[in-house]
Design a protein around this motif. Structure first.
Motif, short mmCIF file in Angstrom:
data_model
loop_
_atom_site.label_atom_id
_atom_site.label_comp_id
_atom_site.label_asym_id
_atom_site.label_seq_id
_atom_site.Cartn_x
_atom_site.Cartn_y
_atom_site.Cartn_z
N PHE A 98 37.39 51.46 40.06
CA PHE A 98 37.57 52.41 40.82
C PHE A 98 39.05 52.61 41.23
N GLY A 99 39.99 52.71 40.13
CA GLY A 99 41.23 53.04 40.22
C GLY A 99 42.28 51.79 40.64
N GLN A 100 41.50 50.77 41.15
CA GLN A 100 42.71 49.78 41.42
C GLN A 100 43.03 48.73 40.10
N LEU A 101 43.77 49.50 39.63
CA LEU A 101 44.52 48.90 38.29
C LEU A 101 45.73 48.35 38.61
N ASP A 102 46.12 47.19 37.91
CA ASP A 102 47.16 46.45 38.15
C ASP A 102 47.52 45.70 36.71
N ALA A 103 48.50 45.09 36.83
CA ALA A 103 49.17 44.60 35.33
C ALA A 103 47.95 43.60 34.57
N ASP A 104 47.04 43.24 35.34
CA ASP A 104 45.87 42.53 34.49
C ASP A 104 44.79 43.04 34.65
N ALA A 105 44.85 44.27 34.37
CA ALA A 105 43.72 45.18 34.80
C ALA A 105 42.56 44.92 33.31
N ALA A 106 43.07 44.47 32.23
CA ALA A 106 42.16 43.86 31.08
C ALA A 106 41.38 42.64 31.56
N GLY A 107 42.16 41.83 32.33
CA GLY A 107 41.51 40.50 32.58
C GLY A 107 40.42 40.90 33.77
N VAL A 108 40.68 41.91 34.76
CA VAL A 108 39.60 42.30 35.86
C VAL A 108 38.51 43.14 34.92
N ALA A 109 38.77 43.81 34.13
CA ALA A 109 37.58 44.49 33.34
C ALA A 109 36.82 43.52 32.66
N CYS A 110 37.40 42.52 31.97
CA CYS A 110 36.63 41.50 31.19
C CYS A 110 35.75 40.64 32.01
N ALA A 111 36.06 40.36 33.31
CA ALA A 111 35.27 39.69 34.05
C ALA A 111 34.45 40.54 34.76
N LEU A 112 34.48 41.90 34.71
CA LEU A 112 33.41 42.55 35.18
C LEU A 112 32.12 42.75 34.31
N ILE A 113 32.33 42.37 33.01
CA ILE A 113 31.37 42.25 32.03
C ILE A 113 30.08 41.33 32.47
N GLU A 114 30.59 40.18 32.88
CA GLU A 114 29.51 39.48 33.47
C GLU A 114 28.92 39.49 34.88
N ARG A 115 29.55 40.45 35.58
CA ARG A 115 29.02 40.66 36.97
C ARG A 115 28.11 41.81 36.93
N THR A 116 27.05 41.49 36.70
CA THR A 116 25.93 42.51 36.21
C THR A 116 25.28 43.14 37.57
N GLU A 117 25.77 42.36 38.44
CA GLU A 117 25.21 43.08 39.70
C GLU A 117 26.12 44.27 40.32
N LEU A 118 27.09 44.34 39.42
CA LEU A 118 28.15 45.51 39.77
C LEU A 118 28.01 46.53 38.78
N HIS A 119 26.86 46.35 37.92
CA HIS A 119 26.64 47.40 36.88
C HIS A 119 25.83 48.58 37.11
N LEU A 120 25.99 49.89 37.05
CA LEU A 120 25.20 50.88 37.46
C LEU A 120 24.51 51.58 36.22
N GLY A 121 23.20 51.64 36.61
CA GLY A 121 22.37 52.33 35.37
C GLY A 121 22.61 53.91 35.26
N CYS A 122 22.33 54.69 34.38
CA CYS A 122 22.46 56.04 34.14
C CYS A 122 21.25 56.80 34.78
#
Length: 236
Positions: A98-122
Protein backbone atom coordinates in the motif's frame (compact mmCIF):
# COMPACT_ATOMS: atom_id res chain seq x y z
CA UNK A 1 15.47 -19.10 1.57
CA UNK A 2 11.72 -18.62 2.02
CA UNK A 3 9.44 -21.52 1.17
CA UNK A 4 6.28 -20.26 -0.52
CA UNK A 5 2.83 -21.87 -0.54
CA UNK A 6 2.40 -20.54 -4.10
CA UNK A 7 3.51 -22.01 -7.40
CA UNK A 8 4.42 -18.50 -8.54
CA UNK A 9 5.23 -15.25 -6.72
CA UNK A 10 5.62 -12.02 -8.67
CA UNK A 11 6.93 -8.69 -7.36
CA UNK A 12 5.22 -5.96 -9.43
CA UNK A 13 5.97 -2.26 -9.40
CA UNK A 14 7.78 0.59 -11.17
CA UNK A 15 11.52 1.32 -10.95
CA UNK A 16 12.47 -2.26 -10.07
CA UNK A 17 15.08 -2.67 -12.81
CA UNK A 18 17.34 0.38 -12.39
CA UNK A 19 18.06 3.12 -9.88
CA UNK A 20 18.82 3.27 -6.16
CA UNK A 21 15.58 1.63 -5.02
CA UNK A 22 16.01 -1.19 -7.53
CA UNK A 23 19.61 -1.71 -6.42
CA UNK A 24 18.60 -2.15 -2.79
CA UNK A 25 15.49 -4.15 -3.59
CA UNK A 26 17.22 -6.63 -5.87
CA UNK A 27 20.19 -7.20 -3.56
CA UNK A 28 17.89 -7.89 -0.61
CA UNK A 29 15.65 -10.14 -2.70
CA UNK A 30 18.64 -12.26 -3.73
CA UNK A 31 19.69 -12.50 -0.09
CA UNK A 32 16.26 -13.74 0.94
CA UNK A 33 15.16 -15.86 -2.04
CA UNK A 34 18.24 -16.49 -4.16
CA UNK A 35 19.32 -15.35 -7.62
CA UNK A 36 16.39 -17.05 -9.31
CA UNK A 37 14.00 -14.62 -7.61
CA UNK A 38 15.21 -11.83 -9.89
CA UNK A 39 13.16 -13.49 -12.63
CA UNK A 40 10.05 -12.92 -10.50
CA UNK A 41 10.34 -9.12 -10.76
CA UNK A 42 7.92 -7.40 -13.13
CA UNK A 43 8.61 -3.72 -13.74
CA UNK A 44 5.35 -1.84 -14.36
CA UNK A 45 6.93 1.55 -15.08
CA UNK A 46 5.80 1.40 -18.71
CA UNK A 47 2.45 -0.30 -18.00
CA UNK A 48 0.99 -3.59 -16.82
CA UNK A 49 1.06 -5.67 -20.01
CA UNK A 50 4.14 -7.52 -18.76
CA UNK A 51 2.34 -8.50 -15.56
CA UNK A 52 -0.76 -9.73 -17.39
CA UNK A 53 1.51 -11.84 -19.62
CA UNK A 54 3.50 -13.34 -16.75
CA UNK A 55 0.40 -14.26 -14.78
CA UNK A 56 -1.34 -15.65 -17.84
CA UNK A 57 1.54 -17.91 -18.85
CA UNK A 58 1.84 -19.45 -15.38
CA UNK A 59 -0.05 -22.35 -13.85
CA UNK A 60 -1.04 -23.13 -10.30
CA UNK A 61 -1.63 -20.55 -7.61
CA UNK A 62 0.04 -17.17 -8.06
CA UNK A 63 0.66 -14.36 -5.57
CA UNK A 64 1.18 -10.85 -6.95
CA UNK A 65 2.90 -8.49 -4.51
CA UNK A 66 1.98 -4.89 -5.31
CA UNK A 67 4.96 -2.51 -4.98
CA UNK A 68 3.40 0.60 -6.53
CA UNK A 69 4.67 3.60 -4.48
CA UNK A 70 1.32 5.38 -4.87
CA UNK A 71 -0.79 2.31 -4.19
CA UNK A 72 -4.07 2.48 -2.31
CA UNK A 73 -7.12 0.35 -1.64
CA UNK A 74 -8.58 1.56 -4.93
CA UNK A 75 -5.42 0.61 -6.85
CA UNK A 76 -5.38 -2.87 -5.34
CA UNK A 77 -9.05 -3.39 -6.22
CA UNK A 78 -8.31 -2.29 -9.78
CA UNK A 79 -5.38 -4.71 -9.93
CA UNK A 80 -7.52 -7.59 -8.67
CA UNK A 81 -10.30 -6.77 -11.14
CA UNK A 82 -7.89 -6.66 -14.09
CA UNK A 83 -6.22 -9.91 -13.09
CA UNK A 84 -9.61 -11.61 -12.77
CA UNK A 85 -10.54 -10.45 -16.27
CA UNK A 86 -7.32 -11.68 -17.86
CA UNK A 87 -6.79 -15.11 -16.30
CA UNK A 88 -8.34 -17.73 -14.01
CA UNK A 89 -9.36 -15.61 -11.03
CA UNK A 90 -9.54 -18.65 -8.75
CA UNK A 91 -5.78 -19.13 -8.72
CA UNK A 92 -4.63 -15.49 -8.37
CA UNK A 93 -4.08 -13.65 -5.11
CA UNK A 94 -2.83 -10.14 -4.42
CA UNK A 95 -1.14 -8.56 -1.45
CA UNK A 96 0.24 -5.04 -1.18
CA UNK A 97 2.56 -2.75 0.73
CA UNK A 98 0.00 0.00 0.00
CA UNK A 99 2.76 2.41 -0.95
CA UNK A 100 4.60 2.04 2.37
CA UNK A 101 7.97 1.39 0.76
CA UNK A 102 11.30 1.87 2.49
CA UNK A 103 14.88 0.68 2.05
CA UNK A 104 13.88 -2.85 3.12
CA UNK A 105 10.84 -3.12 0.87
CA UNK A 106 12.08 -6.51 -0.35
CA UNK A 107 12.23 -7.83 3.21
CA UNK A 108 8.71 -6.62 3.95
CA UNK A 109 7.43 -7.98 0.65
CA UNK A 110 8.97 -11.41 1.26
CA UNK A 111 7.52 -11.52 4.77
CA UNK A 112 4.08 -10.94 3.25
CA UNK A 113 4.35 -14.20 1.32
CA UNK A 114 3.72 -16.16 4.50
CA UNK A 115 1.02 -13.77 5.77
CA UNK A 116 -1.84 -15.52 3.97
CA UNK A 117 -4.38 -13.64 6.07
CA UNK A 118 -3.30 -10.51 4.16
CA UNK A 119 -3.75 -12.08 0.72
CA UNK A 120 -6.81 -11.04 -1.29
CA UNK A 121 -8.44 -13.21 -3.90
CA UNK A 122 -9.51 -11.95 -7.31
CA UNK A 123 -13.00 -13.41 -7.08
CA UNK A 124 -15.98 -11.23 -6.10
CA UNK A 125 -13.98 -8.01 -5.98
CA UNK A 126 -16.36 -5.20 -4.88
CA UNK A 127 -17.64 -3.31 -7.90
CA UNK A 128 -17.38 0.43 -8.25
CA UNK A 129 -20.68 2.18 -7.49
CA UNK A 130 -22.47 3.41 -10.58
CA UNK A 131 -22.23 7.00 -9.39
CA UNK A 132 -19.91 8.82 -7.01
CA UNK A 133 -20.23 12.10 -5.20
CA UNK A 134 -16.83 12.94 -6.70
CA UNK A 135 -17.77 11.97 -10.26
CA UNK A 136 -18.16 15.54 -11.55
CA UNK A 137 -15.41 17.67 -13.09
CA UNK A 138 -14.17 19.86 -10.23
CA UNK A 139 -14.71 23.59 -10.56
CA UNK A 140 -11.53 25.40 -11.56
CA UNK A 141 -10.01 28.19 -13.64
CA UNK A 142 -6.45 26.82 -13.81
CA UNK A 143 -5.28 23.25 -14.41
CA UNK A 144 -1.83 22.75 -12.87
CA UNK A 145 0.25 19.65 -13.63
CA UNK A 146 3.36 18.97 -11.54
CA UNK A 147 5.68 16.26 -12.82
CA UNK A 148 6.49 13.43 -10.41
CA UNK A 149 8.38 11.38 -12.97
CA UNK A 150 11.66 9.73 -11.96
CA UNK A 151 14.02 12.57 -12.86
CA UNK A 152 11.85 15.35 -11.43
CA UNK A 153 11.37 13.29 -8.29
CA UNK A 154 15.15 13.06 -7.91
CA UNK A 155 15.19 16.86 -8.10
CA UNK A 156 12.76 17.17 -5.19
CA UNK A 157 9.35 17.18 -6.87
CA UNK A 158 7.53 15.29 -4.11
CA UNK A 159 7.99 17.89 -1.33
CA UNK A 160 7.24 20.58 -3.93
CA UNK A 161 3.93 18.83 -4.66
CA UNK A 162 3.05 18.91 -0.98
CA UNK A 163 3.95 22.59 -0.77
CA UNK A 164 1.90 23.36 -3.90
CA UNK A 165 -1.23 21.75 -2.50
CA UNK A 166 -0.69 23.41 0.86
CA UNK A 167 -0.31 26.88 -0.69
CA UNK A 168 -3.25 26.54 -3.08
CA UNK A 169 -5.47 25.36 -0.24
CA UNK A 170 -4.30 28.15 2.08
CA UNK A 171 -5.13 30.68 -0.65
CA UNK A 172 -8.68 29.33 -0.82
CA UNK A 173 -8.18 28.31 -4.44
CA UNK A 174 -8.37 24.50 -4.32
CA UNK A 175 -11.00 23.12 -6.72
CA UNK A 176 -13.48 25.99 -6.60
CA UNK A 177 -14.89 28.59 -8.98
CA UNK A 178 -11.95 30.67 -10.16
CA UNK A 179 -9.62 28.23 -8.45
CA UNK A 180 -7.07 25.55 -9.26
CA UNK A 181 -7.21 21.84 -10.02
CA UNK A 182 -3.81 20.27 -9.39
CA UNK A 183 -2.58 16.89 -10.59
CA UNK A 184 0.65 14.93 -10.26
CA UNK A 185 1.85 13.41 -13.51
CA UNK A 186 4.50 11.09 -14.81
CA UNK A 187 7.21 12.47 -17.09
CA UNK A 188 6.20 15.66 -18.92
CA UNK A 189 9.67 16.55 -20.29
CA UNK A 190 12.02 18.42 -20.54
CA UNK A 191 13.65 16.58 -17.66
CA UNK A 192 16.87 18.59 -17.58
CA UNK A 193 14.90 21.75 -16.79
CA UNK A 194 12.72 20.15 -14.11
CA UNK A 195 10.95 19.84 -11.83
CA UNK A 196 8.36 20.67 -14.47
CA UNK A 197 5.11 22.47 -13.66
CA UNK A 198 2.61 23.39 -16.38
CA UNK A 199 -0.35 25.74 -16.14
CA UNK A 200 -3.41 25.57 -18.39
CA UNK A 201 -5.28 27.03 -20.23
CA UNK A 202 -2.33 29.42 -20.66
CA UNK A 203 0.07 26.61 -21.59
CA UNK A 204 2.88 28.02 -19.46
CA UNK A 205 5.79 25.70 -18.68
CA UNK A 206 7.62 26.50 -15.46
CA UNK A 207 10.76 25.24 -13.76
CA UNK A 208 10.24 25.01 -9.99
CA UNK A 209 13.38 24.22 -8.04
CA UNK A 210 12.38 25.35 -4.53
CA UNK A 211 9.45 25.94 -2.22
CA UNK A 212 10.00 29.68 -2.77
CA UNK A 213 9.35 29.13 -6.50
CA UNK A 214 6.11 27.32 -5.68
CA UNK A 215 4.94 30.08 -3.32
CA UNK A 216 5.69 32.73 -5.94
CA UNK A 217 3.81 30.85 -8.66
CA UNK A 218 0.76 30.41 -6.46
CA UNK A 219 0.75 34.06 -5.39
CA UNK A 220 1.41 35.58 -8.80
CA UNK A 221 0.09 33.18 -11.46
CA UNK A 222 -2.73 31.37 -9.67
CA UNK A 223 -4.02 34.11 -7.35
CA UNK A 224 -3.10 37.40 -9.03
CA UNK A 225 -3.32 36.04 -12.58
CA UNK A 226 0.14 37.26 -13.66
CA UNK A 227 2.65 35.06 -15.46
CA UNK A 228 6.10 34.66 -13.90
CA UNK A 229 8.57 34.97 -16.82
CA UNK A 230 11.63 34.43 -14.62
CA UNK A 231 10.51 30.87 -13.85
CA UNK A 232 9.43 29.92 -17.36
CA UNK A 233 11.38 27.21 -19.16
CA UNK A 234 13.51 28.05 -22.16
CA UNK A 235 11.86 27.14 -25.45
CA UNK A 236 13.69 26.29 -28.70
Amino acid sequence: MTVTPYAQVLFAGPDLLAGSFAELFRARLVELRGETALADIVDTGAGYDGLWHRVGEGSGTCLVIDLEPQSSSQHVDWLRTELAAKTDAQRIFVTSLFGQLDADAAGVACALIERTELHLGCVDVPELPGSHAWSKIPAHQYRVLLCNGPRCTRRGALPLWKKLREQVKAAGKLECEGGVHITRTQCQFPCDQGPTLTVYPQGHWYQVRSEADVVRLVDEQLVAGRAVPELMMARP
